[in-house]
Design an enzyme around this catalytic site. Structure first.
Site, mmCIF file in Angstrom:
data_model
loop_
_atom_site.group_PDB
_atom_site.id
_atom_site.type_symbol
_atom_site.label_atom_id
_atom_site.label_comp_id
_atom_site.label_asym_id
_atom_site.label_seq_id
_atom_site.Cartn_x
_atom_site.Cartn_y
_atom_site.Cartn_z
ATOM 1 N N ASN A 126 -0.556 9.946 -6.206
ATOM 2 C CA ASN A 126 -1.149 10.111 -4.868
ATOM 3 C C ASN A 126 -0.978 11.518 -4.310
ATOM 4 O O ASN A 126 -0.537 11.704 -3.179
ATOM 5 C CB ASN A 126 -0.593 9.076 -3.897
ATOM 6 C CG ASN A 126 -1.078 7.671 -4.213
ATOM 7 O OD1 ASN A 126 -0.379 6.917 -4.898
ATOM 8 N ND2 ASN A 126 -2.262 7.314 -3.744
ATOM 9 N N GLU A 175 -10.067 -1.121 -10.300
ATOM 10 C CA GLU A 175 -8.821 -1.466 -9.618
ATOM 11 C C GLU A 175 -8.979 -2.748 -8.801
ATOM 12 O O GLU A 175 -10.029 -3.013 -8.221
ATOM 13 C CB GLU A 175 -8.406 -0.324 -8.690
ATOM 14 C CG GLU A 175 -7.068 -0.561 -7.993
ATOM 15 C CD GLU A 175 -6.584 0.634 -7.202
ATOM 16 O OE1 GLU A 175 -5.365 0.775 -7.029
ATOM 17 O OE2 GLU A 175 -7.436 1.441 -6.762
ATOM 18 N N GLY A 219 0.787 -1.226 0.000
ATOM 19 C CA GLY A 219 0.000 0.000 0.000
ATOM 20 C C GLY A 219 0.818 1.274 0.000
ATOM 21 O O GLY A 219 0.256 2.371 -0.005
ATOM 22 N N SER A 220 2.140 1.170 -0.021
ATOM 23 C CA SER A 220 2.998 2.350 0.076
ATOM 24 C C SER A 220 2.999 3.150 -1.218
ATOM 25 O O SER A 220 3.024 2.600 -2.310
ATOM 26 C CB SER A 220 4.421 1.934 0.439
ATOM 27 O OG SER A 220 4.913 0.954 -0.469
ATOM 28 N N LYS A 262 -0.834 -0.834 -12.856
ATOM 29 C CA LYS A 262 -0.621 0.527 -12.355
ATOM 30 C C LYS A 262 0.631 0.573 -11.499
ATOM 31 O O LYS A 262 0.874 -0.318 -10.687
ATOM 32 C CB LYS A 262 -1.828 1.011 -11.551
ATOM 33 C CG LYS A 262 -1.753 2.509 -11.211
ATOM 34 C CD LYS A 262 -3.088 3.040 -10.736
ATOM 35 C CE LYS A 262 -3.373 2.689 -9.294
ATOM 36 N NZ LYS A 262 -4.669 3.204 -8.835
ATOM 37 N N GLY A 279 -8.074 0.235 -3.883
ATOM 38 C CA GLY A 279 -6.894 -0.168 -3.135
ATOM 39 C C GLY A 279 -7.108 0.046 -1.649
ATOM 40 O O GLY A 279 -7.020 1.165 -1.169
ATOM 41 N N HIS A 315 -11.748 3.387 -7.569
ATOM 42 C CA HIS A 315 -10.634 3.130 -6.660
ATOM 43 C C HIS A 315 -10.991 1.933 -5.790
ATOM 44 O O HIS A 315 -12.100 1.826 -5.278
ATOM 45 C CB HIS A 315 -10.410 4.355 -5.770
ATOM 46 C CG HIS A 315 -9.453 4.113 -4.644
ATOM 47 N ND1 HIS A 315 -9.827 4.204 -3.317
ATOM 48 C CD2 HIS A 315 -8.147 3.773 -4.643
ATOM 49 C CE1 HIS A 315 -8.784 3.950 -2.552
ATOM 50 N NE2 HIS A 315 -7.752 3.677 -3.321
ATOM 51 N N LYS A 360 3.079 3.091 -8.927
ATOM 52 C CA LYS A 360 3.139 4.283 -8.089
ATOM 53 C C LYS A 360 4.365 5.114 -8.463
ATOM 54 O O LYS A 360 5.465 4.577 -8.635
ATOM 55 C CB LYS A 360 3.214 3.893 -6.613
ATOM 56 C CG LYS A 360 1.995 3.121 -6.111
ATOM 57 C CD LYS A 360 0.767 4.006 -6.007
ATOM 58 C CE LYS A 360 -0.417 3.259 -5.415
ATOM 59 N NZ LYS A 360 -1.581 4.128 -5.200
ATOM 60 N N GLU A 374 -10.515 9.249 -5.669
ATOM 61 C CA GLU A 374 -10.528 8.411 -4.470
ATOM 62 C C GLU A 374 -10.568 9.232 -3.192
ATOM 63 O O GLU A 374 -11.018 8.739 -2.156
ATOM 64 C CB GLU A 374 -9.339 7.454 -4.452
ATOM 65 C CG GLU A 374 -7.992 8.095 -4.197
ATOM 66 C CD GLU A 374 -6.856 7.081 -4.183
ATOM 67 O OE1 GLU A 374 -6.371 6.761 -3.090
ATOM 68 O OE2 GLU A 374 -6.463 6.615 -5.259
#
EC number: 4.2.1.68
Length: 443
Positions: A252, A386, A24-25, A220, A357, A355, A222, A305
């Protein structure tokens, strides 16, 4: 048949230590512990059916959401479920217009997360009593009943009740065929599980290779913390998946507007379909500026999100600030508010790519996007949902993915019910998992 009077609402702080593995980072949230304020409502009906609802958090602060849920509980307690769903717009307005807690919103932030958790539990209870999954409950509703669930306050300059009714009535054409298609093929998904920012290159390569073997075609990554690191990681993924597969990027909210344009101009060579959350989620005009600069490069803007409510989405659509709209099942005011956003997106012909996640978000949002295809959008063009492969084992009715697609849930409810053993073990701070972790930190 809807039945029972609600006599109990409980809420617990449930946290999973995902930060230990870097899961999740991203560029802004470097060490999240995927968490939820978990609401259970009970009625005096003899069937004993409970409604379960969640809102998603990242660890610290979940206790604040729990307090907000308790502050709203009196609106639910001692109410007949049939009275709530019989005037769902009125009940939504009641929850969001309570004069004192409204001051710490309104319809945003912690109080709105709490609203979502409570309403998600109500929808779960209603669907369970009807013996249907939420997506099917929605699909089977007549358009006027669906419209009666929506609070149109603040959006009638873009979407009136008459507009919504017309969209839903048009959506009746071909609905049965689209439902059969969903049951057979599922709703297309993309994966975010391969490329969290905290993952090593080896982990990224390993997970990406496995995803390709499993049939994933949409990925996807990050981005946003370090440009050269982004270039290296994007090159790894693009080399592995090839140009024929779809790549998206997600910052993000890391950048200022000029920085977003400059940064993405340097990542454009990797052919991303979109850049997600390039700047503050509240900056509608900033998103519009970024969109104007990047669309000529073939890069769309995706966001939503962390959009507080339907009003922010209305403005994003009016400003032509996004090419992909990302609803969230726990940020907005549950199904009710998401319905209004799905309908606005349809009116503006902007694809919805939810969204998901976070703990339980896949379980919830699958219902909304399957309903959207069957009854609203009637299109799969540039649309996908997602998927994150974390923590599904803690849910009684976990999401089912086949051929990189969400298969429509068949169990009654909103897929929100967690396993009681998991809740007890991960309740913060007294659950078994957290007692051990907190004791280790003290030592």
């Amino acid at each position: 048949m809807v039945r029972g009077r609600i006599f109990r609402l409980s809420v617990r702080d449930v946290r999973f230590p995902t930060s230990l593995g870097g899961h999740g980072s991203d560029a802004m949230h470097t060490d999240p512990d995927y968490s939820a304020a978990y609401v259970v409502i009970e009625t005096d009906a003899e069937d004993g059916i409970k409604g379960c609802g969640i809102t998603f958090t990242l660890g610290k602060g979940t206790e604040v959401v729990v307090c907000a849920v308790n502050a709203l509980a009196h609106h639910v307690l001692n109410k007949d479920l049939k009275d709530i769903v019989g005037d769902f717009r009125g009940f939504y307005r009641q929850l969001t217009s309570d004069g004192q807690p409204r001051w710490i919103g309104p319809e945003k932030g912690v109080v709105h997360l709490a609203t979502a958790a409570v309403l998600n539990a109500v929808w779960d209870l209603w669907a369970k009593q009807e013996g249907k999954p939420v997506w099917k409950l929605l699909v089977d509703m007549d358009p006027r009943t669906l419209v009666s669930c929506i609070d149109f306050r603040y959006i009638t300059d873009v979407l009136t009740e008459e507009d919504a009714l017309e969209i839903l009535q048009k959506g009746q054409v071909g609905k049965k065929e689209r439902e059969k298609q969903m049951l057979a093929q599922g709703y297309p998904a993309y994966t975010t599980s391969c490329a969290w920012l905290g993952y090593s290159d080896d982990t990224l390569k390993q997970l990406c290779a496995q995803a390709l073997k499993d049939g994933w075609t949409r990925f996807k990554v990050k981005v946003g913390a370090d440009l050269q690191d982004d270039v290296r990681r994007c090159q790894i993924i693009r080399d592995m998946i090839g140009l024929e597969k779809t790549l998206m990027m997600d910052a993000n909210q890391r950048w200022d507007v000029p920085e977003a344009v400059e940064w993405m101009s340097k990542l454009a060579k990797f052919k991303p379909l979109w850049i997600e959350e390039p700047t503050s989620p509240d900056d509608i005009l900033g998103h519009a500026t970024i969109s104007k600069a990047l669309v000529p490069l073939g890069i769309g803007i995706a966001t939503g999100e962390q959009c507080h409510n339907r009003v922010i989405f209305k403005q994003l659509l009016q400003a032509k600030a996004l090419q992909f709209l990302q609803i969230d099942s726990c940020r907005l005011g549950s199904v009710n508010e998401n319905l209004s956003v799905l309908l606005m997106a349809k009116k503006f012909e902007i694809p919805v790519c939810p969204h998901a996640g976070g703990v339980g978000l896949c379980e919830l949002v699958q219902h909304l996007i399957i309903f959207d295809y069957i009854s609203v959008s009637a299109s799969l063009e540039n649309r996908m949902c997602e998927y994150v492969d974390h923590l599904h084992e803690h849910f009684k009715y976990p999401v089912m993915i086949q051929r990189a697609s969400y298969m429509p849930p068949k169990d009654p409810g909103y897929s929100t019910e967690m396993k009681e053993e998991s809740v007890k073990k991960h309740q913060y701070p007294d659950g078994e998992v957290w007692k051990k972790l907190l004791a280790a930190q003290e030592n």
